[in-house]
Design a protein around this motif. Sequence first.
Motif, PDB file in Angstrom:
ATOM      1  N   ALA A 106      89.053  82.281  91.155  1.00  0.00           N
ATOM      2  CA  ALA A 106      88.364  81.258  90.382  1.00  0.00           C
ATOM      3  C   ALA A 106      88.433  81.517  88.874  1.00  0.00           C
ATOM      4  CB  ALA A 106      86.897  81.203  90.826  1.00  0.00           C
ATOM      5  N   PHE A 107      88.954  82.677  88.465  1.00  0.00           N
ATOM      6  CA  PHE A 107      89.022  83.034  87.038  1.00  0.00           C
ATOM      7  C   PHE A 107      87.670  82.800  86.371  1.00  0.00           C
ATOM      8  CE2 PHE A 107      93.279  81.847  88.532  1.00  0.00           C
ATOM      9  CZ  PHE A 107      93.866  83.100  88.434  1.00  0.00           C
ATOM     10  N   ASN A 108      87.640  82.014  85.269  1.00  0.00           N
ATOM     11  CA  ASN A 108      86.347  81.849  84.599  1.00  0.00           C
ATOM     12  C   ASN A 108      85.718  80.486  84.896  1.00  0.00           C
ATOM     13  OD1 ASN A 108      84.250  82.814  83.077  1.00  0.00           O
ATOM     14  ND2 ASN A 108      85.071  82.070  81.134  1.00  0.00           N
ATOM     15  N   ALA A 109      86.194  79.783  85.936  1.00  0.00           N
ATOM     16  CA  ALA A 109      85.625  78.471  86.269  1.00  0.00           C
ATOM     17  C   ALA A 109      84.304  78.686  87.013  1.00  0.00           C
ATOM     18  CB  ALA A 109      86.605  77.689  87.135  1.00  0.00           C
ATOM     19  N   GLY A 110      83.193  78.321  86.355  1.00  0.00           N
ATOM     20  CA  GLY A 110      81.858  78.658  86.852  1.00  0.00           C
ATOM     21  C   GLY A 110      81.528  78.066  88.202  1.00  0.00           C
ATOM     22  N   ARG A 111      81.688  76.735  88.335  1.00  0.00           N
ATOM     23  CA  ARG A 111      81.307  76.112  89.608  1.00  0.00           C
ATOM     24  C   ARG A 111      82.245  76.540  90.731  1.00  0.00           C
ATOM     25  NH1 ARG A 111      81.560  70.085  88.463  1.00  0.00           N
ATOM     26  NH2 ARG A 111      83.345  70.938  87.350  1.00  0.00           N
ATOM     27  N   TYR A 112      83.529  76.687  90.378  1.00  0.00           N
ATOM     28  CA  TYR A 112      84.506  77.149  91.366  1.00  0.00           C
ATOM     29  C   TYR A 112      84.147  78.577  91.823  1.00  0.00           C
ATOM     30  CZ  TYR A 112      89.298  77.778  93.312  1.00  0.00           C
ATOM     31  OH  TYR A 112      90.389  77.987  94.129  1.00  0.00           O
ATOM     32  N   GLY A 113      83.726  79.407  90.860  1.00  0.00           N
ATOM     33  CA  GLY A 113      83.352  80.792  91.172  1.00  0.00           C
ATOM     34  C   GLY A 113      82.165  80.848  92.116  1.00  0.00           C
ATOM     35  N   VAL A 114      81.154  80.022  91.838  1.00  0.00           N
ATOM     36  CA  VAL A 114      79.964  79.997  92.706  1.00  0.00           C
ATOM     37  C   VAL A 114      80.360  79.509  94.103  1.00  0.00           C
ATOM     38  CG1 VAL A 114      77.723  78.906  93.078  1.00  0.00           C
ATOM     39  CG2 VAL A 114      78.348  79.756  90.795  1.00  0.00           C
ATOM     40  N   ALA A 115      81.212  78.462  94.155  1.00  0.00           N
ATOM     41  CA  ALA A 115      81.646  77.946  95.460  1.00  0.00           C
ATOM     42  C   ALA A 115      82.414  79.017  96.228  1.00  0.00           C
ATOM     43  CB  ALA A 115      82.519  76.699  95.266  1.00  0.00           C
ATOM     44  N   CYS A 116      83.360  79.693  95.555  1.00  0.00           N
ATOM     45  CA  CYS A 116      84.153  80.744  96.217  1.00  0.00           C
ATOM     46  C   CYS A 116      83.241  81.854  96.747  1.00  0.00           C
ATOM     47  CB  CYS A 116      85.154  81.359  95.241  1.00  0.00           C
ATOM     48  SG  CYS A 116      86.575  80.321  94.913  1.00  0.00           S
ATOM     49  N   GLY A 117      82.308  82.297  95.879  1.00  0.00           N
ATOM     50  CA  GLY A 117      81.420  83.389  96.272  1.00  0.00           C
ATOM     51  C   GLY A 117      80.528  82.982  97.422  1.00  0.00           C
ATOM     52  N   ASP A 118      79.978  81.777  97.325  1.00  0.00           N
ATOM     53  CA  ASP A 118      79.034  81.335  98.351  1.00  0.00           C
ATOM     54  C   ASP A 118      79.721  81.161  99.702  1.00  0.00           C
ATOM     55  OD1 ASP A 118      76.184  80.287  98.780  1.00  0.00           O
ATOM     56  OD2 ASP A 118      77.455  78.774  99.742  1.00  0.00           O
ATOM     57  N   ILE A 119      80.869  80.505  99.713  1.00  0.00           N
ATOM     58  CA  ILE A 119      81.503  80.248 101.011  1.00  0.00           C
ATOM     59  C   ILE A 119      82.088  81.543 101.590  1.00  0.00           C
ATOM     60  CG2 ILE A 119      83.774  79.491 100.109  1.00  0.00           C
ATOM     61  CD1 ILE A 119      81.823  78.138 103.191  1.00  0.00           C
ATOM     62  N   ALA A 120      82.631  82.396 100.716  1.00  0.00           N
ATOM     63  CA  ALA A 120      83.205  83.647 101.237  1.00  0.00           C
ATOM     64  C   ALA A 120      82.113  84.543 101.822  1.00  0.00           C
ATOM     65  CB  ALA A 120      83.965  84.377 100.132  1.00  0.00           C
ATOM     66  N   SER A 121      80.971  84.662 101.116  1.00  0.00           N
ATOM     67  CA  SER A 121      79.920  85.527 101.669  1.00  0.00           C
ATOM     68  C   SER A 121      79.302  84.902 102.914  1.00  0.00           C
ATOM     69  CB  SER A 121      78.861  85.872 100.621  1.00  0.00           C
ATOM     70  OG  SER A 121      78.375  84.717 100.025  1.00  0.00           O
ATOM     71  N   SER A 122      79.234  83.565 102.964  1.00  0.00           N
ATOM     72  CA  SER A 122      78.707  82.909 104.172  1.00  0.00           C
ATOM     73  C   SER A 122      79.627  83.119 105.363  1.00  0.00           C
ATOM     74  CB  SER A 122      78.531  81.404 103.944  1.00  0.00           C
ATOM     75  OG  SER A 122      77.710  81.184 102.841  1.00  0.00           O
ATOM     76  N   VAL A 123      80.933  83.010 105.124  1.00  0.00           N
ATOM     77  CA  VAL A 123      81.890  83.227 106.210  1.00  0.00           C
ATOM     78  C   VAL A 123      81.737  84.651 106.738  1.00  0.00           C
ATOM     79  CG1 VAL A 123      84.358  83.548 106.695  1.00  0.00           C
ATOM     80  CG2 VAL A 123      83.575  81.477 105.512  1.00  0.00           C
ATOM     81  N   GLN A 124      81.595  85.582 105.804  1.00  0.00           N
ATOM     82  CA  GLN A 124      81.468  86.988 106.219  1.00  0.00           C
ATOM     83  C   GLN A 124      80.181  87.227 107.005  1.00  0.00           C
ATOM     84  OE1 GLN A 124      83.213  90.200 103.816  1.00  0.00           O
ATOM     85  NE2 GLN A 124      81.113  90.906 103.559  1.00  0.00           N
ATOM     86  N   ASN A 125      79.069  86.673 106.472  1.00  0.00           N
ATOM     87  CA  ASN A 125      77.777  86.928 107.118  1.00  0.00           C
ATOM     88  C   ASN A 125      77.602  86.143 108.409  1.00  0.00           C
ATOM     89  OD1 ASN A 125      77.141  88.620 105.044  1.00  0.00           O
ATOM     90  ND2 ASN A 125      75.981  87.087 103.895  1.00  0.00           N
ATOM     91  N   SER A 126      77.994  84.851 108.407  1.00  0.00           N
ATOM     92  CA  SER A 126      77.720  84.020 109.584  1.00  0.00           C
ATOM     93  C   SER A 126      78.787  84.170 110.659  1.00  0.00           C
ATOM     94  CB  SER A 126      77.642  82.537 109.215  1.00  0.00           C
ATOM     95  OG  SER A 126      76.835  82.375 108.100  1.00  0.00           O
ATOM     96  N   LEU A 127      80.045  84.317 110.261  1.00  0.00           N
ATOM     97  CA  LEU A 127      81.120  84.340 111.255  1.00  0.00           C
ATOM     98  C   LEU A 127      81.664  85.744 111.502  1.00  0.00           C
ATOM     99  CD1 LEU A 127      83.150  81.186 110.087  1.00  0.00           C
ATOM    100  CD2 LEU A 127      81.230  81.276 111.667  1.00  0.00           C
ATOM    101  N   GLY A 128      81.226  86.696 110.670  1.00  0.00           N
ATOM    102  CA  GLY A 128      81.719  88.057 110.845  1.00  0.00           C
ATOM    103  C   GLY A 128      83.190  88.202 110.506  1.00  0.00           C
ATOM    104  N   VAL A 129      83.696  87.293 109.653  1.00  0.00           N
ATOM    105  CA  VAL A 129      85.105  87.374 109.239  1.00  0.00           C
ATOM    106  C   VAL A 129      85.146  88.032 107.856  1.00  0.00           C
ATOM    107  CG1 VAL A 129      87.131  86.004 108.573  1.00  0.00           C
ATOM    108  CG2 VAL A 129      85.715  85.297 110.522  1.00  0.00           C
ATOM    109  N   LYS A 130      85.998  89.024 107.687  1.00  0.00           N
ATOM    110  CA  LYS A 130      86.086  89.689 106.389  1.00  0.00           C
ATOM    111  C   LYS A 130      86.536  88.695 105.322  1.00  0.00           C
ATOM    112  CE  LYS A 130      86.929  94.090 108.505  1.00  0.00           C
ATOM    113  NZ  LYS A 130      87.956  94.889 109.166  1.00  0.00           N
ATOM    114  N   ALA A 131      85.935  88.806 104.122  1.00  0.00           N
ATOM    115  CA  ALA A 131      86.210  87.800 103.101  1.00  0.00           C
ATOM    116  C   ALA A 131      86.297  88.442 101.734  1.00  0.00           C
ATOM    117  CB  ALA A 131      85.116  86.748 103.118  1.00  0.00           C
ATOM    118  N   LEU A 132      87.092  87.830 100.857  1.00  0.00           N
ATOM    119  CA  LEU A 132      87.123  88.291  99.469  1.00  0.00           C
ATOM    120  C   LEU A 132      87.483  87.144  98.545  1.00  0.00           C
ATOM    121  CD1 LEU A 132      90.296  90.297  98.431  1.00  0.00           C
ATOM    122  CD2 LEU A 132      90.220  88.960 100.512  1.00  0.00           C
ATOM    123  N   SER A 133      87.219  87.360  97.264  1.00  0.00           N
ATOM    124  CA  SER A 133      87.588  86.366  96.266  1.00  0.00           C
ATOM    125  C   SER A 133      88.014  87.115  95.015  1.00  0.00           C
ATOM    126  CB  SER A 133      86.404  85.427  95.992  1.00  0.00           C
ATOM    127  OG  SER A 133      86.799  84.421  95.081  1.00  0.00           O
ATOM    128  N   GLY A 134      88.299  86.348  93.961  1.00  0.00           N
ATOM    129  CA  GLY A 134      88.666  86.976  92.701  1.00  0.00           C
ATOM    130  C   GLY A 134      88.100  86.156  91.571  1.00  0.00           C
TER     131      GLY A 134
END
Lengths: 349, 428
Positions: A89-117
């Motif tokens: 997401a580089f420095n795009a704020g809303r994109y960064g929040v979306a990436c972080g939120d969905i990646a951590s949700s996938v990890q927590n709810s589905l148990g799938v390893k996740a990462l972003s940048g």
Amino acid sequence: MAKFKVVHYINQFYAGIGGEEKADHMPEAIKGAVGPGLAFQAAFGEQAEIVATIVCGDSFYNENMEKARETILGMVKQCSPDLFVAGPAFNAGRYGVACGDIASSVQNSLGVKALSGMYLENPGVDLYKKSIYLIETKNSAVDMRNAIKKMVSLGLKLLKSEEILTPQEEGYLKRGFRKNYFADKRGSHRAIDMLIQKMKKDPFTTEFAMPTFDRVNPNPAIKDMSQTKIAIVTSGGIVPKGNPDHIESSSASKYGKYDISKFRDLTDQDHETAHGGYDPTFANLDSDRVIPVDVLRDMEKEGRIGELFNFFYATTGNGTSVANAKAFAAEIAKDLISNDVQAVILTST
Amino acid sequence: MRLELRDILIKNIQFGDVSEIKNHTLYVNRQDIESLVMEDEHIKEVLIDIARPGEEVRITPVKDVIEPRVKIDSDTGMFPGVISKVRTVGTGKTNVLKGSAVVTSGRIVGFQEGIIDMTGEGAKYTPFSETNNLVLVCHCHDQIKAQDHEKSVRLAGIKVANFIGELSIGLEPDQVAVYETLPLLQNILKYPDLPKVAYVQMLQSQGLLHDTHVYGVDAKNIIPTILYPTELMDGAIMSGNCVSACDKNTTYHHQNNCVVHDLYKKHGTEINFVGVIITNENVYLADKERSSDWTAKLAEFLGVDGVIISQEGFGNPDTDLIMNCKKIEEKGIDTVIITDEYAGRDGASQPLADADEKANAVVTGGNANELVILKPMKKVMGHMEFIDKIAGGFNGNVAEDGTITIELQAIIGATNEIGFNKLSARDY
């Protein structure tokens, strides 16, 4: 060996759908790699395959977070991937929040390893760095190649459950965890080297950067104590004799709530301390020394205070992490308010 | 002040008919040790055992560790003011039985006594898995006061270490090292161009099981003062504390203070090491203010450019550490502090109880809350019944097969704050 399955999340811009005018684009799953996903796929090579790309507009995600999250989780679940990659997401704020939120949700709810940048100053960093790995990028897409290289390398390590090295070695943003390791030299040697550098005004690296403390300002004083219901909360470890809840002598993982409605005075027959950080002799002989039940009962009788709340709360402050202490305090405060307690005497040791 | 340390290398300890040192082996007659320990009316029984590096042995709960030493060619003795006449030590010659240690154990006095494992995961974290240990499991009479209990076991260890040290009189050393510190003004004249450095050593003094003794004086009752570094090597400072096992300084740590040794290594080449300022960690605010004022005043008075400050314990003493650091920095003197961390088992929590931006140079002995898994050992010297109660333990931390899950906090010397170990912590 079968290829690992990867799902990639990007926004409307990187999917080529459009800019700000298309930021309300609803979540959509596309088969295979799209946009930056093509470069990811090339970097993954034969080891992993991007089976689907999920596209969502940044405004849509941020303005309909629960709905977006739920919809996308459903899409990811259908693909049953081994890894979920969001952004970068580089420095795009809303994109960064979306990436972080969905990646951590996938990890927590589905148990799938996740990462972003993302870039250090992206608002998504502080929100999500503790839940998922965030590869540190520069502040624009100029850094795409480099970001993808590091994200793929870390992603493959996660897929293979290999040891994740330090932030410097892997290129992810510090997550705020302290972890032990064996240095090359003993501590005294490291300290003297650091002092010599500091005295020479050479650059040096502290092993622990001082945190900023949150200080709590006390509330205004109570004008009329004779109408006030008072409770006692202590980190001095006072418990009913025998420590029924097994509160730890140090590094407490819990607190206790104990009935004192029948007590006018605490004695060595009924109370003691579980605390391992101070000389317990005097607290064990007379626990009123740590929580002044006897004096408060007198004051109650004399009408100097309204009443003493029937329960007290206790934990051991000894080596107990601030995070645990904060969590105990939040629960205790809730309970105090629901019992109409107006003032609290906090005792420590 | 000049001291010659004469190391006699001890590679094994065995029981024998005669207490003596032969061919790097320390032979111990049980009866000699037993009669020495049993002189104390409070002690009703002592079990004597030997734990060597690599053996499947766990010693717990450990109170203190002492290195056997003896002063030769001198009318002074080890541990002045305690078991020797109260004369200033730190000059002359001292024999050191390098590779050996006396370890005291027995029923618990408080919560803060720890574990020494001689092999396995736990052994990596304690320096005493590498020494040949003579273990004294002391049992005191029932109904004894906690204060008397602590004192009796402490003195038993010191007396036995002294007895063993004396066995080396007349032996030739395997290696010799000389440490010398000149009187301040001469020292400064000798190395006029080198930065002047002092060591501020904080001594635990919070109360029972949190005490330290300086020439026999309870450190609660001292105001900060100055020592020649070699005084430490002759037992000027003695541990009486069991503050969490991981970050207390045993008497062995005081005798072998690594800040002192490492400062000596750079003395005369990169720095000019002028001396040691000792201070305490009392619980009252007035004491904290007075002592930290005094350490800053003494550092200024010595005219040093930099100091190393070492802490002992955690939590309450974090405030003393930060006060010392702040006040010394305010005098224009550079500081490096050595501490350890309580960042929670997951390492995500704030690790210190106090902080200041002036403390910008920190060395850490590691996160004491980190969990470690200790496999059962064939032999336990002492008692396992406290393993869930000592600081770092928790209810249900012993599995059915005897495997213990425990915080590093419970291992003797694991996150030592004079920087005795290589362990550190970093951000992830």
